[in-house]
Design a protein around this motif. Structure first.
Motif, PDB file in Angstrom:
ATOM      1  N   THR A  28      -4.532  -0.819  -4.887  1.00 27.40           N
ATOM      2  CA  THR A  28      -4.342  -1.252  -3.498  1.00 27.40           C
ATOM      3  C   THR A  28      -3.020  -1.980  -3.326  1.00 27.40           C
ATOM      4  O   THR A  28      -2.284  -1.745  -2.362  1.00 27.40           O
ATOM      5  CB  THR A  28      -5.513  -2.154  -3.067  1.00 27.40           C
ATOM      6  N   HIS A  31      -0.128   0.472  -3.149  1.00 28.47           N
ATOM      7  CA  HIS A  31      -0.011   1.185  -1.866  1.00 28.47           C
ATOM      8  C   HIS A  31       0.452   0.254  -0.747  1.00 28.47           C
ATOM      9  O   HIS A  31       1.237   0.662   0.113  1.00 28.47           O
ATOM     10  CB  HIS A  31      -1.353   1.845  -1.516  1.00 28.47           C
ATOM     11  N   THR A  48      -1.524  -3.429   8.850  1.00 26.88           N
ATOM     12  CA  THR A  48      -2.234  -3.324   7.579  1.00 26.88           C
ATOM     13  C   THR A  48      -3.416  -4.287   7.604  1.00 26.88           C
ATOM     14  O   THR A  48      -3.461  -5.221   8.412  1.00 26.88           O
ATOM     15  CB  THR A  48      -1.311  -3.630   6.387  1.00 26.88           C
ATOM     16  N   ALA A  52      -7.639  -6.085   2.631  1.00 25.44           N
ATOM     17  CA  ALA A  52      -7.635  -4.944   1.707  1.00 25.44           C
ATOM     18  C   ALA A  52      -7.712  -5.378   0.249  1.00 25.44           C
ATOM     19  O   ALA A  52      -8.531  -4.853  -0.526  1.00 25.44           O
ATOM     20  CB  ALA A  52      -6.385  -4.095   1.940  1.00 25.44           C
ATOM     21  N   ALA A  56     -10.742  -4.765  -2.480  1.00 19.92           N
ATOM     22  CA  ALA A  56     -10.516  -4.092  -3.760  1.00 19.92           C
ATOM     23  C   ALA A  56     -11.014  -4.935  -4.928  1.00 19.92           C
ATOM     24  O   ALA A  56     -11.625  -4.417  -5.877  1.00 19.92           O
ATOM     25  CB  ALA A  56      -9.028  -3.782  -3.917  1.00 19.92           C
ATOM     26  N   PRO A  76      -7.794   3.793  -1.921  1.00 21.88           N
ATOM     27  CA  PRO A  76      -7.310   3.360  -0.598  1.00 21.88           C
ATOM     28  C   PRO A  76      -7.426   4.461   0.463  1.00 21.88           C
ATOM     29  O   PRO A  76      -7.336   5.650   0.164  1.00 21.88           O
ATOM     30  CB  PRO A  76      -5.843   3.008  -0.854  1.00 21.88           C
ATOM     31  N   VAL A 118     -11.135   1.531   0.252  1.00 17.91           N
ATOM     32  CA  VAL A 118     -10.425   0.322   0.670  1.00 17.91           C
ATOM     33  C   VAL A 118      -9.535   0.650   1.855  1.00 17.91           C
ATOM     34  O   VAL A 118      -8.584   1.435   1.739  1.00 17.91           O
ATOM     35  CB  VAL A 118      -9.576  -0.245  -0.482  1.00 17.91           C
ATOM     36  N   LEU A 120      -6.628   0.423   4.179  1.00 17.01           N
ATOM     37  CA  LEU A 120      -5.284  -0.132   4.087  1.00 17.01           C
ATOM     38  C   LEU A 120      -4.766  -0.622   5.425  1.00 17.01           C
ATOM     39  O   LEU A 120      -4.029  -1.609   5.497  1.00 17.01           O
ATOM     40  CB  LEU A 120      -4.316   0.925   3.547  1.00 17.01           C
ATOM     41  N   ALA A 168      -0.601   6.210   1.309  1.00 14.84           N
ATOM     42  CA  ALA A 168      -2.048   6.278   1.145  1.00 14.84           C
ATOM     43  C   ALA A 168      -2.405   7.642   0.546  1.00 14.84           C
ATOM     44  O   ALA A 168      -1.780   8.643   0.904  1.00 14.84           O
ATOM     45  CB  ALA A 168      -2.759   6.102   2.490  1.00 14.84           C
TER      46      ALA A 168
END
Length: 509
Positions: A28, A31, A48, A52, A56, A76, A118, A120, A168
């Protein structure tokens, strides 16, 4: 591990996470760093997700404790801003919904969370999904990662660009007239419009309810199948949701990729969707080359006539605006959306008018006016009613075609990505961008776009569109994965491995 996490497919990430080769937090973070490094250039993400990394870490803790997790847990996911979320704003690319926080998650978002994906962030899009270039967003245009002065396609250009730029591995999109498949073609990614009703629309901000469909965006057919396995299925919140036992799309993709064989598959080529005068030379060359590869693998190429497909665009641009007019009536300064402050003497109607004038962009206003006119007394039967009858004829054309072949094939887009601003002055030219994808939405059949090469004129991606009968999504995944393998064998690498890297973010960076 020295591998670049952002350069791994979703399937590879899932396998590595399950094996303990790396953590969801590391994946994560990589990204999010890629988004930070490239989003000023691409404008693909509107925001975002602040939670996140914490999400994770919790996935890592659950895995370390020995809990049995879903296959994609820790991978993600980007979410098109047409889908409402409780922890991020949901604007549908419109000023009128700026800052809106939903009290609930869209069904597909809730399913993704339960599967351990997850989130993003939210990806940019044409306002209320109206457009085929992503130049109609209230928050600025998205840029194509292959050439940043070109469009990524629309309305889901944000999701497609995010996947193509390694921001992603997976993304959710919506497809009303091609808004997943066409951006996939223009960015060299994979996009799928499932059978209408296969995936719940609950929590998707409506544009045209009888046409909208949620689906996956990815870099490989298998990754798209893994995501569709998560989001598909009946939902009692959605009256159009199908009660059907869907087979695994990921398994179908694995079967297609295992051999790359198309022996015995009948592929119909719809002549009404291929016009040499309106199709870019490089697109036709790649399309014909892909069919030749299939024929060498034992596929039977069958010419198909679908005489009513030529009216599909005209019918779509009556049905869709009519539903837009109805769905967007709720943004009236009273129930939903922003409100312009009333001046002295203003009535409710005055405030409503000022709010909608300030909150909606020009393309949204254009389609509301078109739809309201088509539904007005004296014109309903002549326009909307006639368009619905044409829709039925298009559906019959599909039924007749699928009585002869297994899948239908056409270029996903008649051109590669065009330059920003090149077509904004002519709405009619923009409407024709979806000519090859619209029929599938009118009929509710599934469609997939798979990258098949680069056009010689501009070195930009070309997509192959495959369509199958309703409920036969797995057939598309199997056939699409077979084409993907054939193209990879020809080129010596998977297509996504040719994508330009705007920024490389390595593990531990």
């Amino acid at each position: 591990m020295s591998a670049e996490y952002t350069k791994l497919t979703a399937a590879e990430l899932a396998a590595g996470l399950a094996a303990g080769d790396f953590s969801a937090a590391e994946v994560t973070a990589a990204h999010l760093a890629q988004i930070e490094a490239t989003n000023d250039t691409l404008n693909s993400f509107l925001c975002t997700n602040d939670a996140a990394l914490e999400t994770a870490r919790k996935i890592d803790e659950r895995r370390a404790a020995g809990e049995q997790l879903a296959e994609l847990a820790g991978v993600p996911l980007a979410v098109k801003d047409v889908l409402v979320t409780t922890d991020m704003p949901s604007t549908s690319g419109s000023k009128i919904l700026a800052g809106y926080m939903s009290p609930f998650d869209a069904t597909v978002v809730a399913k993704a969370r339960r599967a351990g994906l997850v989130l993003l962030g939210k990806t940019n899009m044409d306002e209320f999904a109206m457009g085929s270039s992503n130049e109609n967003s209230a928050y600025g245009s998205v840029k194509n990662p292959w050439q940043t002065d070109c469009v990524p396609g629309g309305s889901g250009g944000g999701s497609a660009a995010a996947v193509a730029a390694f921001q992603a591995p997976l993304a959710l999109g919506s497809d009303t007239g091609g808004s997943i498949r066409q951006p996939a073609a223009l960015t060299g990614s994979v996009g799928v419009k499932p059978t209408y009703g296969a995936v719940s629309r609950y929590g998707a901000i409506a544009m045209a309810s009888s046409l909208d469909q949620i689906g996956p965006c990815a870099r490989t057919v298998l990754d798209a199948g893994l995501l569709q396995d998560v989001i598909a299925g009946h939902d009692w919140h959605d009256a159009t949701s199908l009660r059907h036992d869907w087979v695994s799309m990921a398994q179908a993709a694995r079967e297609g990729a295992a051999t790359g064989s198309l022996k015995g598959v009948k592929i119909g080529v719809v002549k009404e969707l291929i016009s040499e005068s309106h199709t870019q030379t490089g697109v036709l060359q790649n399309f014909n080359a892909a069919l030749e590869l299939a024929a060498r693998e034992g596929a039977e190429i069958v010419p198909i006539t679908a005489k009513h497909f030529e009216y599909a665009v005209a019918a779509y641009y009556l049905i869709m605006p009519a539903e837009v007019s109805s769905n967007l009536a709720r943004y009236d300064s009273v129930r939903f959306g922003m409100r312009v402050d009333a001046a002295s003497g203003d009535t409710v109607a005055d405030v409503m008018s000022k709010t909608r004038a300030a909150g909606f962009g020009s393309e949204v206003k254009r389609r509301i006016i078109l739809g309201t006119y088509a539904l007005s007394a004296g014109y309903y039967d002549a326009y909307y009613g006639t368009a619905q009858r044409v829709r039925t004829l298009v559906q019959r054309d599909f039924n007749e075609a699928f009585a002869q072949v297994d899948v239908l094939a056409a270029p996903t887009s008649n051109t590669t990505a065009w330059h920003l601003g090149e077509r904004t002055a002519d709405p009619m030219q923009n409407y024709l961008n979806d000519a090859t994808t619209i029929p599938a939405n009118l009929a509710g059949v599934p469609g997939i776009s798979v990258p098949i090469g680069l056009a010689a004129e501009d070195n930009m991606p070309v997509g192959l569109q495959l369509m199958a009968p309703q409920y036969e999504d797995a057939r598309l995944y199997k056939t699409g994965a077979a084409f993907e393998r054939l193209i990879a064998a020809r080129d010596g690498k998977m297509f996504w491995q040719r994508m330009p890297a705007l920024q490389s973010v390595k593990a531990g960076a």
